[in-house]
Structures are given as structure tokens and as C-alpha cells.
Design a protein around this motif. Structure first.
Motif, PDB file in Angstrom:
ATOM      1  N   VAL A  41     -10.714   6.089  10.738  1.00 21.24           N
ATOM      2  CA  VAL A  41     -11.141   5.762   9.371  1.00 21.24           C
ATOM      3  C   VAL A  41     -10.985   6.970   8.456  1.00 21.24           C
ATOM      4  CG1 VAL A  41     -13.131   5.095   7.961  1.00 21.24           C
ATOM      5  CG2 VAL A  41     -12.715   3.937  10.119  1.00 21.24           C
ATOM      6  N   ASP A  42     -11.289   8.152   8.959  1.00 22.63           N
ATOM      7  CA  ASP A  42     -11.105   9.373   8.156  1.00 22.63           C
ATOM      8  C   ASP A  42      -9.631   9.603   7.834  1.00 22.63           C
ATOM      9  OD1 ASP A  42     -13.789   9.902   8.041  1.00 22.63           O
ATOM     10  OD2 ASP A  42     -13.771  11.273   9.776  1.00 22.63           O
ATOM     11  N   GLN A  43      -8.759   9.315   8.797  1.00 24.46           N
ATOM     12  CA  GLN A  43      -7.325   9.455   8.536  1.00 24.46           C
ATOM     13  C   GLN A  43      -6.867   8.453   7.473  1.00 24.46           C
ATOM     14  OE1 GLN A  43      -5.326  11.830   9.694  1.00 24.46           O
ATOM     15  NE2 GLN A  43      -7.121  12.714  10.714  1.00 24.46           N
ATOM     16  N   PHE A  44      -7.362   7.218   7.572  1.00 25.09           N
ATOM     17  CA  PHE A  44      -7.054   6.206   6.550  1.00 25.09           C
ATOM     18  C   PHE A  44      -7.543   6.669   5.181  1.00 25.09           C
ATOM     19  CE2 PHE A  44      -6.104   2.765   9.566  1.00 25.09           C
ATOM     20  CZ  PHE A  44      -5.155   2.072   8.849  1.00 25.09           C
ATOM     21  N   ALA A  45      -8.741   7.232   5.131  1.00 27.11           N
ATOM     22  CA  ALA A  45      -9.320   7.671   3.855  1.00 27.11           C
ATOM     23  C   ALA A  45      -8.487   8.784   3.229  1.00 27.11           C
ATOM     24  CB  ALA A  45     -10.755   8.124   4.059  1.00 27.11           C
ATOM     25  N   LYS A  46      -8.005   9.712   4.057  1.00 28.56           N
ATOM     26  CA  LYS A  46      -7.168  10.794   3.531  1.00 28.56           C
ATOM     27  C   LYS A  46      -5.853  10.268   2.962  1.00 28.56           C
ATOM     28  CE  LYS A  46      -8.959  14.398   6.563  1.00 28.56           C
ATOM     29  NZ  LYS A  46      -8.653  15.250   7.717  1.00 28.56           N
ATOM     30  N   VAL A  47      -5.259   9.317   3.670  1.00 28.46           N
ATOM     31  CA  VAL A  47      -3.997   8.751   3.196  1.00 28.46           C
ATOM     32  C   VAL A  47      -4.224   7.908   1.948  1.00 28.46           C
ATOM     33  CG1 VAL A  47      -2.143   7.160   3.809  1.00 28.46           C
ATOM     34  CG2 VAL A  47      -2.927   8.830   5.471  1.00 28.46           C
ATOM     35  N   MET A  48      -5.276   7.107   1.945  1.00 27.32           N
ATOM     36  CA  MET A  48      -5.542   6.208   0.808  1.00 27.32           C
ATOM     37  C   MET A  48      -5.946   6.986  -0.448  1.00 27.32           C
ATOM     38  SD  MET A  48      -4.765   3.286   1.783  1.00 27.32           S
ATOM     39  CE  MET A  48      -5.468   2.173   0.614  1.00 27.32           C
ATOM     40  N   ARG A  49      -6.504   8.167  -0.288  1.00 23.73           N
ATOM     41  CA  ARG A  49      -6.864   8.983  -1.440  1.00 23.73           C
ATOM     42  C   ARG A  49      -5.632   9.342  -2.265  1.00 23.73           C
ATOM     43  NH1 ARG A  49     -10.093  13.320   0.931  1.00 23.73           N
ATOM     44  NH2 ARG A  49     -11.569  11.667   1.334  1.00 23.73           N
ATOM     45  N   PHE A  50      -4.485   9.403  -1.600  1.00 23.29           N
ATOM     46  CA  PHE A  50      -3.223   9.669  -2.303  1.00 23.29           C
ATOM     47  C   PHE A  50      -2.507   8.371  -2.683  1.00 23.29           C
ATOM     48  CE2 PHE A  50       1.415  10.123  -1.988  1.00 23.29           C
ATOM     49  CZ  PHE A  50       1.621  10.970  -3.065  1.00 23.29           C
ATOM     50  N   ILE A  51      -2.506   7.399  -1.777  1.00 21.03           N
ATOM     51  CA  ILE A  51      -1.722   6.178  -1.985  1.00 21.03           C
ATOM     52  C   ILE A  51      -2.301   5.285  -3.082  1.00 21.03           C
ATOM     53  CG2 ILE A  51      -1.042   3.993  -0.877  1.00 21.03           C
ATOM     54  CD1 ILE A  51      -0.502   5.533   1.632  1.00 21.03           C
ATOM     55  N   LEU A  52      -3.607   5.149  -3.154  1.00 23.15           N
ATOM     56  CA  LEU A  52      -4.204   4.232  -4.140  1.00 23.15           C
ATOM     57  C   LEU A  52      -3.880   4.590  -5.592  1.00 23.15           C
ATOM     58  CD1 LEU A  52      -7.666   3.284  -2.630  1.00 23.15           C
ATOM     59  CD2 LEU A  52      -5.700   1.815  -2.978  1.00 23.15           C
ATOM     60  N   PRO A  53      -4.047   5.840  -6.021  1.00 22.82           N
ATOM     61  CA  PRO A  53      -3.674   6.143  -7.414  1.00 22.82           C
ATOM     62  C   PRO A  53      -2.184   5.973  -7.696  1.00 22.82           C
ATOM     63  CG  PRO A  53      -5.087   7.866  -6.561  1.00 22.82           C
ATOM     64  CD  PRO A  53      -4.733   6.983  -5.410  1.00 22.82           C
ATOM     65  N   VAL A  54      -1.350   6.373  -6.731  1.00 23.31           N
ATOM     66  CA  VAL A  54       0.090   6.228  -6.922  1.00 23.31           C
ATOM     67  C   VAL A  54       0.460   4.752  -7.029  1.00 23.31           C
ATOM     68  CG1 VAL A  54       2.335   6.580  -5.823  1.00 23.31           C
ATOM     69  CG2 VAL A  54       0.641   8.414  -5.833  1.00 23.31           C
ATOM     70  N   THR A  55      -0.114   3.930  -6.175  1.00 25.01           N
ATOM     71  CA  THR A  55       0.157   2.499  -6.202  1.00 25.01           C
ATOM     72  C   THR A  55      -0.335   1.869  -7.500  1.00 25.01           C
ATOM     73  OG1 THR A  55      -0.130   2.444  -3.807  1.00 25.01           O
ATOM     74  CG2 THR A  55      -0.170   0.348  -4.945  1.00 25.01           C
ATOM     75  N   PHE A  56      -1.521   2.250  -7.941  1.00 23.10           N
ATOM     76  CA  PHE A  56      -2.073   1.683  -9.174  1.00 23.10           C
ATOM     77  C   PHE A  56      -1.196   2.014 -10.376  1.00 23.10           C
ATOM     78  CE2 PHE A  56      -4.587   2.416 -13.015  1.00 23.10           C
ATOM     79  CZ  PHE A  56      -5.023   1.120 -13.249  1.00 23.10           C
ATOM     80  N   TYR A  57      -0.845   3.275 -10.516  1.00 27.08           N
ATOM     81  CA  TYR A  57      -0.056   3.658 -11.691  1.00 27.08           C
ATOM     82  C   TYR A  57       1.374   3.117 -11.636  1.00 27.08           C
ATOM     83  CZ  TYR A  57      -3.838   6.589 -13.269  1.00 27.08           C
ATOM     84  OH  TYR A  57      -5.051   7.034 -13.713  1.00 27.08           O
ATOM     85  N   SER A  58       1.942   3.021 -10.449  1.00 26.17           N
ATOM     86  CA  SER A  58       3.283   2.443 -10.364  1.00 26.17           C
ATOM     87  C   SER A  58       3.257   0.947 -10.655  1.00 26.17           C
ATOM     88  CB  SER A  58       3.906   2.728  -9.003  1.00 26.17           C
ATOM     89  OG  SER A  58       3.116   2.153  -7.983  1.00 26.17           O
ATOM     90  N   ALA A  59       2.223   0.225 -10.204  1.00 21.77           N
ATOM     91  CA  ALA A  59       2.110  -1.208 -10.517  1.00 21.77           C
ATOM     92  C   ALA A  59       1.857  -1.411 -12.011  1.00 21.77           C
ATOM     93  CB  ALA A  59       0.982  -1.841  -9.696  1.00 21.77           C
ATOM     94  N   LEU A  60       1.063  -0.537 -12.605  1.00 19.95           N
ATOM     95  CA  LEU A  60       0.813  -0.631 -14.047  1.00 19.95           C
ATOM     96  C   LEU A  60       2.087  -0.369 -14.840  1.00 19.95           C
ATOM     97  CD1 LEU A  60      -1.671  -1.050 -15.920  1.00 19.95           C
ATOM     98  CD2 LEU A  60      -1.783   1.418 -16.101  1.00 19.95           C
TER      99      LEU A  60
END
Length: 99
Positions: A71-90
Motif C-alpha cells: 500500500v505504501d508503494q501504491f501511495a508513492k506511485v499514486m502521489r505522482f500519477i494522480l496529478p499528472v492524470t488529472f491535468y492531462s485529462a483536463l
């Protein structure tokens, strides 16, 4: 008592010498909202949202199972992926749906 004197509108303001328009002039109307809210149902945006939601659900399931290291590994990856995904979808949304 004073008598009031009535005036007609034509006596006060003489009619203008301009000829009246026989047909209205065409004009362009612009909207401040150039896209429909239904445009959010685009398959690309729904797919990106589904992937992010799926990863979040997997993270919660792993947390319930007690696999905290993963879960900690997922959290580290998602901390980067979520903003990038949000702004690219926007960016994709505004680039494809504005007329």
C-alpha cells in the motif's frame, strides 16, 4: 387649479430622417460555455477515470488485507500519477471539446 396641457410624442421629438430597417441585421451569438456537460461522457475520459478509481479500490483492498508495504508503494506511485492524470485529462477535455 391649473390646466394641464397635453403633448403628443411626435410634437416633442420629430421623426428621424433615417429609413427604418425592413429586415433585422444578422448577428452572431457567443456562449460563455462552449461545451455541453454531456461531453464528460467521452470514452477516453471515462476510461482514465475508471483506471484511477480501480487503482484506488485495489489500494483500499490491500490495506484491509494488511499488506501495508504494498500500500505504501501504491501511495508513492499514486502521489505522482494522480496529478499528472488529472491535468492531462483536463487538457484533453478542453482541447477536444471547445468549438
Amino acid at each position: 387649479m391649473r390646466k394641464t396641457k397635453g403633448f403628443t410624442f411626435r410634437k416633442i421629438l420629430p421623426p428621424s430622417s433615417k429609413p427604418s430597417l425592413t429586415r433585422p441585421r444578422p448577428f452572431k451569438a457567443y456562449s460563455f460555455v462552449p461545451f455541453s456537460p454531456l461531453a464528460m461522457l467521452d470514452p477516453t475520459i471515462l476510461t482514465i477515470g475508471g483506471i484511477v478509481l480501480g487503482i484506488a479500490i485495489i489500494e483500499r483492498i490491500l490495506e484491509r488485507w494488511g499488506v501495508i508495504d504494498l500500500v505504501d508503494q501504491f501511495a508513492k506511485v499514486m502521489r505522482f500519477i494522480l496529478p499528472v492524470t488529472f491535468y492531462s485529462a483536463l487538457f484533453y477535455f478542453f482541447a477536444t471539446f471547445i468549438l
